[in-house]
Design a protein around this motif. Structure first.
Motif, PDB file in Angstrom:
ATOM      1  N   PRO A  29      45.535  38.510  27.876  1.00  0.00           N
ATOM      2  CA  PRO A  29      44.478  37.800  28.611  1.00  0.00           C
ATOM      3  C   PRO A  29      44.887  36.410  29.080  1.00  0.00           C
ATOM      4  O   PRO A  29      44.235  35.836  29.953  1.00  0.00           O
ATOM      5  N   ALA A  30      45.973  35.863  28.501  1.00  0.00           N
ATOM      6  CA  ALA A  30      46.439  34.534  28.913  1.00  0.00           C
ATOM      7  C   ALA A  30      47.623  34.623  29.871  1.00  0.00           C
ATOM      8  O   ALA A  30      48.304  33.626  30.121  1.00  0.00           O
ATOM      9  N   LEU A  31      47.861  35.784  30.425  1.00  0.00           N
ATOM     10  CA  LEU A  31      49.008  35.986  31.313  1.00  0.00           C
ATOM     11  C   LEU A  31      48.910  35.080  32.540  1.00  0.00           C
ATOM     12  O   LEU A  31      47.969  35.166  33.314  1.00  0.00           O
ATOM     13  N   PRO A  32      49.902  34.203  32.763  1.00  0.00           N
ATOM     14  CA  PRO A  32      49.863  33.344  33.956  1.00  0.00           C
ATOM     15  C   PRO A  32      50.312  34.109  35.200  1.00  0.00           C
ATOM     16  O   PRO A  32      51.032  35.113  35.112  1.00  0.00           O
ATOM     17  N   ALA A  33      49.893  33.646  36.351  1.00  0.00           N
ATOM     18  CA  ALA A  33      50.178  34.339  37.609  1.00  0.00           C
ATOM     19  C   ALA A  33      51.673  34.560  37.854  1.00  0.00           C
ATOM     20  O   ALA A  33      52.070  35.643  38.307  1.00  0.00           O
ATOM     21  N   PRO A  34      52.558  33.590  37.579  1.00  0.00           N
ATOM     22  CA  PRO A  34      53.985  33.838  37.830  1.00  0.00           C
ATOM     23  C   PRO A  34      54.553  34.987  37.001  1.00  0.00           C
ATOM     24  O   PRO A  34      55.416  35.736  37.469  1.00  0.00           O
ATOM     25  N   VAL A  35      54.061  35.126  35.760  1.00  0.00           N
ATOM     26  CA  VAL A  35      54.537  36.230  34.921  1.00  0.00           C
ATOM     27  C   VAL A  35      53.981  37.547  35.436  1.00  0.00           C
ATOM     28  O   VAL A  35      54.673  38.565  35.488  1.00  0.00           O
ATOM     29  N   LEU A  36      52.720  37.531  35.853  1.00  0.00           N
ATOM     30  CA  LEU A  36      52.134  38.736  36.436  1.00  0.00           C
ATOM     31  C   LEU A  36      52.925  39.180  37.667  1.00  0.00           C
ATOM     32  O   LEU A  36      53.204  40.370  37.841  1.00  0.00           O
ATOM     33  N   ALA A  37      53.294  38.212  38.495  1.00  0.00           N
ATOM     34  CA  ALA A  37      54.052  38.543  39.701  1.00  0.00           C
ATOM     35  C   ALA A  37      55.375  39.226  39.343  1.00  0.00           C
ATOM     36  O   ALA A  37      55.803  40.176  40.007  1.00  0.00           O
ATOM     37  N   ARG A  38      56.034  38.763  38.294  1.00  0.00           N
ATOM     38  CA  ARG A  38      57.287  39.393  37.860  1.00  0.00           C
ATOM     39  C   ARG A  38      57.030  40.822  37.393  1.00  0.00           C
ATOM     40  O   ARG A  38      57.763  41.748  37.722  1.00  0.00           O
ATOM     41  N   LEU A  39      55.965  40.997  36.617  1.00  0.00           N
ATOM     42  CA  LEU A  39      55.660  42.317  36.087  1.00  0.00           C
ATOM     43  C   LEU A  39      55.361  43.320  37.203  1.00  0.00           C
ATOM     44  O   LEU A  39      55.686  44.498  37.102  1.00  0.00           O
ATOM     45  N   ALA A  65      48.620  37.067  43.269  1.00  0.00           N
ATOM     46  CA  ALA A  65      49.818  37.794  42.830  1.00  0.00           C
ATOM     47  C   ALA A  65      49.669  39.290  43.101  1.00  0.00           C
ATOM     48  O   ALA A  65      50.615  39.952  43.552  1.00  0.00           O
ATOM     49  N   LEU A  66      48.484  39.832  42.866  1.00  0.00           N
ATOM     50  CA  LEU A  66      48.253  41.254  43.121  1.00  0.00           C
ATOM     51  C   LEU A  66      48.199  41.555  44.610  1.00  0.00           C
ATOM     52  O   LEU A  66      48.743  42.566  45.079  1.00  0.00           O
ATOM     53  N   VAL A  67      47.566  40.677  45.372  1.00  0.00           N
ATOM     54  CA  VAL A  67      47.457  40.875  46.819  1.00  0.00           C
ATOM     55  C   VAL A  67      48.832  40.802  47.478  1.00  0.00           C
ATOM     56  O   VAL A  67      49.086  41.482  48.481  1.00  0.00           O
ATOM     57  N   ALA A  68      49.732  40.001  46.902  1.00  0.00           N
ATOM     58  CA  ALA A  68      51.080  39.841  47.476  1.00  0.00           C
ATOM     59  C   ALA A  68      52.090  40.836  46.920  1.00  0.00           C
ATOM     60  O   ALA A  68      53.262  40.807  47.307  1.00  0.00           O
ATOM     61  N   ARG A  75      47.988  46.506  45.353  1.00  0.00           N
ATOM     62  CA  ARG A  75      47.068  45.842  46.280  1.00  0.00           C
ATOM     63  C   ARG A  75      45.747  46.606  46.372  1.00  0.00           C
ATOM     64  O   ARG A  75      44.673  46.023  46.494  1.00  0.00           O
ATOM     65  N   ARG A  76      45.844  47.922  46.302  1.00  0.00           N
ATOM     66  CA  ARG A  76      44.619  48.731  46.329  1.00  0.00           C
ATOM     67  C   ARG A  76      43.834  48.551  45.030  1.00  0.00           C
ATOM     68  O   ARG A  76      42.599  48.506  45.030  1.00  0.00           O
ATOM     69  N   LEU A  77      44.548  48.416  43.927  1.00  0.00           N
ATOM     70  CA  LEU A  77      43.918  48.259  42.625  1.00  0.00           C
ATOM     71  C   LEU A  77      43.063  46.996  42.549  1.00  0.00           C
ATOM     72  O   LEU A  77      41.950  47.006  42.008  1.00  0.00           O
ATOM     73  N   VAL A  78      43.543  45.910  43.121  1.00  0.00           N
ATOM     74  CA  VAL A  78      42.826  44.635  42.986  1.00  0.00           C
ATOM     75  C   VAL A  78      41.490  44.660  43.707  1.00  0.00           C
ATOM     76  O   VAL A  78      40.584  43.899  43.380  1.00  0.00           O
ATOM     77  N   THR A  79      41.322  45.556  44.676  1.00  0.00           N
ATOM     78  CA  THR A  79      40.030  45.627  45.370  1.00  0.00           C
ATOM     79  C   THR A  79      38.926  46.110  44.438  1.00  0.00           C
ATOM     80  O   THR A  79      37.747  45.874  44.692  1.00  0.00           O
ATOM     81  N   GLU A  80      39.303  46.801  43.349  1.00  0.00           N
ATOM     82  CA  GLU A  80      38.314  47.328  42.405  1.00  0.00           C
ATOM     83  C   GLU A  80      37.817  46.265  41.438  1.00  0.00           C
ATOM     84  O   GLU A  80      36.780  46.442  40.800  1.00  0.00           O
ATOM     85  N   ASN A  81      38.553  45.171  41.292  1.00  0.00           N
ATOM     86  CA  ASN A  81      38.215  44.182  40.270  1.00  0.00           C
ATOM     87  C   ASN A  81      37.041  43.301  40.721  1.00  0.00           C
ATOM     88  O   ASN A  81      37.148  42.596  41.729  1.00  0.00           O
ATOM     89  N   PRO A  82      35.929  43.307  39.989  1.00  0.00           N
ATOM     90  CA  PRO A  82      34.756  42.535  40.406  1.00  0.00           C
ATOM     91  C   PRO A  82      34.937  41.025  40.274  1.00  0.00           C
ATOM     92  O   PRO A  82      34.119  40.267  40.786  1.00  0.00           O
TER      93      PRO A  82
END
Length: 454
Positions: A29-39, A65-68, A75-82
């Motif tokens: 839950p504390a994952l920062p955006a740069p690490v998410l982008a790598r994953l 990060a998800l949109v990029a 990118r399709r997955l992030v559209t589901e997140n409220p």
């Protein structure tokens, strides 16, 4: 200054550890955006990771990060997140993949979310008919909707038509739609035209109607006089008698005289409770009723007066108490804990997120034979690292998993567990893991670092 990743020197990124680190980090839950982008450079996500990213809290940077992501599935997955940032999501209106744009158009405005400026016009002008058709369900400006009513694609034309739009179209456009060569368009037009429906028959005719659905609606209709509705008390249809029994205007004696049958599972809450259950008098009347479905219905309110909560918490019906714990924010701690401990339904674990679940004193269950209560011990806000250390090797996998993710786990032990295949995944999901440590794990796992920085 001490390096946050100190203590990891002995770790090596073998294939097994590399995979569990990636799986655990993406759930952190504390994952920062740069690490998410790598994953996200790793491609396809596990089902668990995809579910998490579709429902977890996303700030603007994580949304970006998800949109990029170079992978359209992400990118399709992030559209589901409220919780995704709507202004960042708006970039997907111009995504190169049609299926991403379709998913975005289908989610715009969901749950009452704000719609980013200009995104409606972009979606309505998309080259892909599926996107324009999805856009037609959105609150488009009249000129934009009118253009879609003349779209080259018949499904778009049909979707664009609304009662509000029809009178604002020119007579030429209306005539063209009336004579449209496609049946689906003509059907959509027909639904907008006055049909002069026959008025409902007199109440006494509805009560005698051979169709049980008509009699059921009459039984629930407050405009049908009580005395007339009570003629249905011996109706041969179980649903009719049940609906009659839940009328608001019945006395306790009248209600108890009806031979209704309570169905298994969840039943529909009467409209009068849904609309006016927030009124204290209505809540008290329903909670005191001898009809169990009225008590279950009022127990489903988000907030209730304290005396109503006390009464429902002692109800003889299990599902009244369960509904209270699942839905009412005022359900008492003791009852929520009881339901969490003994209920075997699919959603039992969600009771841990109830605002009255976590309390000082839960640590007393650390050695309890029931693994659910040992897990509950971790929710004691006054418990310290010692309790967590006692549970990280618990024989129950779920208890051990939550102990490994507990922020009170000492750093030295957390780092050690990152090197143990059986515990590395959950250790990587621990929110106290420093960003530098996360990057170090990904370095060892051989995951590319597009930014080149930590």
């Amino acid at each position: 200054m001490t390096d946050a990743s100190e203590g990891l020197d002995g770790l090596t990124g073998d294939e097994q550890l590399a995979q569990v680190w990636r799986d655990g980090l993406i759930l952190n839950p504390a994952l920062p955006a740069p690490v998410l982008a790598r994953l996200l450079t790793g491609g396809k996500l596990t089902a668990t990771a995809a579910f998490w990213l579709a429902h977890c809290s996303l700030d603007r940077d994580k949304t970006a990060a998800l949109v990029a992501s170079p992978h359209s599935d992400h990118r399709r997955l992030v559209t589901e997140n409220p919780y995704a940032d709507v202004d960042v999501l708006a970039r997907l209106a111009r995504d190169p993949e049609p299926r991403v744009r379709v998913a975005h158009a289908a989610s715009v405005g969901d749950g009452g979310r704000r719609i980013s400026e200009g995104v409606l016009e972009i979606l309505a002008a998309d080259s892909e008919p599926r996107v324009r058709r999805a856009a037609a369900r959105l609150p488009l400006p009249v000129p934009v909707r009118a253009r879609l009513a003349e779209d080259e694609d018949a499904s778009v034309r049909a979707a664009a038509l609304t009662e509000e739009l029809w009178p604002q179209l020119s007579s030429a456009v209306r005539e063209a739609l009336l004579a449209d060569p496609e049946p689906q368009v003509r059907d959509a037009v027909a639904k907008l035209l006055p049909s002069n429906p026959e008025p409902l028959p007199e109440p006494h005719l509805r009560v005698q109607d051979p169709d049980p659905r008509v009699r059921s609606r009459a039984a629930l209709d407050p405009d049908v006089p009580t005395a007339l509705a009570l003629r249905l008390a011996e109706d041969p249809d179980d649903r009719v008698r049940l609906d009659l029994s839940m009328r608001e205007d019945l006395t306790a004696e009248q209600r108890s005289s009806i031979a209704y049958v309570v169905p298994g599972g969840y039943a529909t809450t009467p409209r009068w409770i849904m609309e006016r259950g927030h009124e204290p008098d209505v809540a008290r009347r329903a909670a005191a009723s001898g009809h169990v479905l009225l008590r279950r219905g009022i127990a489903g309110r988000r907030h209730l007066p304290a005396d109503v909560v006390d009464r429902l918490a002692q109800d003889e019906d299990f599902f009244v108490k369960l509904t209270l714990c699942e839905s009412c924010q005022d359900a008492p701690h003791e009852l929520v804990l009881e339901m969490y401990t003994h209920w075997h339904g699919l959603r039992w674990s969600f009771l841990r997120v109830h605002p009255n679940f976590a309390r000082p004193g839960l640590a007393r269950f650390v050695d309890h034979p029931n693994p659910r209560l040992r897990r509950a011990a971790l929710d004691d806000p006054e418990a310290g690292p010692e309790l967590v250390m006692r549970l990280i090797d618990d024989p129950d996998a779920e208890v051990a998993r939550w102990a490994l993710r507990d922020p009170r786990l000492p750093t030295e032990e957390l780092h050690r567990r990152l090197g143990v295949p059986a515990s590395a995944r959950d250790a990587a999901a621990n929110p106290t893991l420093a960003p530098e440590t996360m990057h170090r794990l990904l370095d060892l796992a051989g995951v590319a670092n597009p930014s080149g920085t930590h």
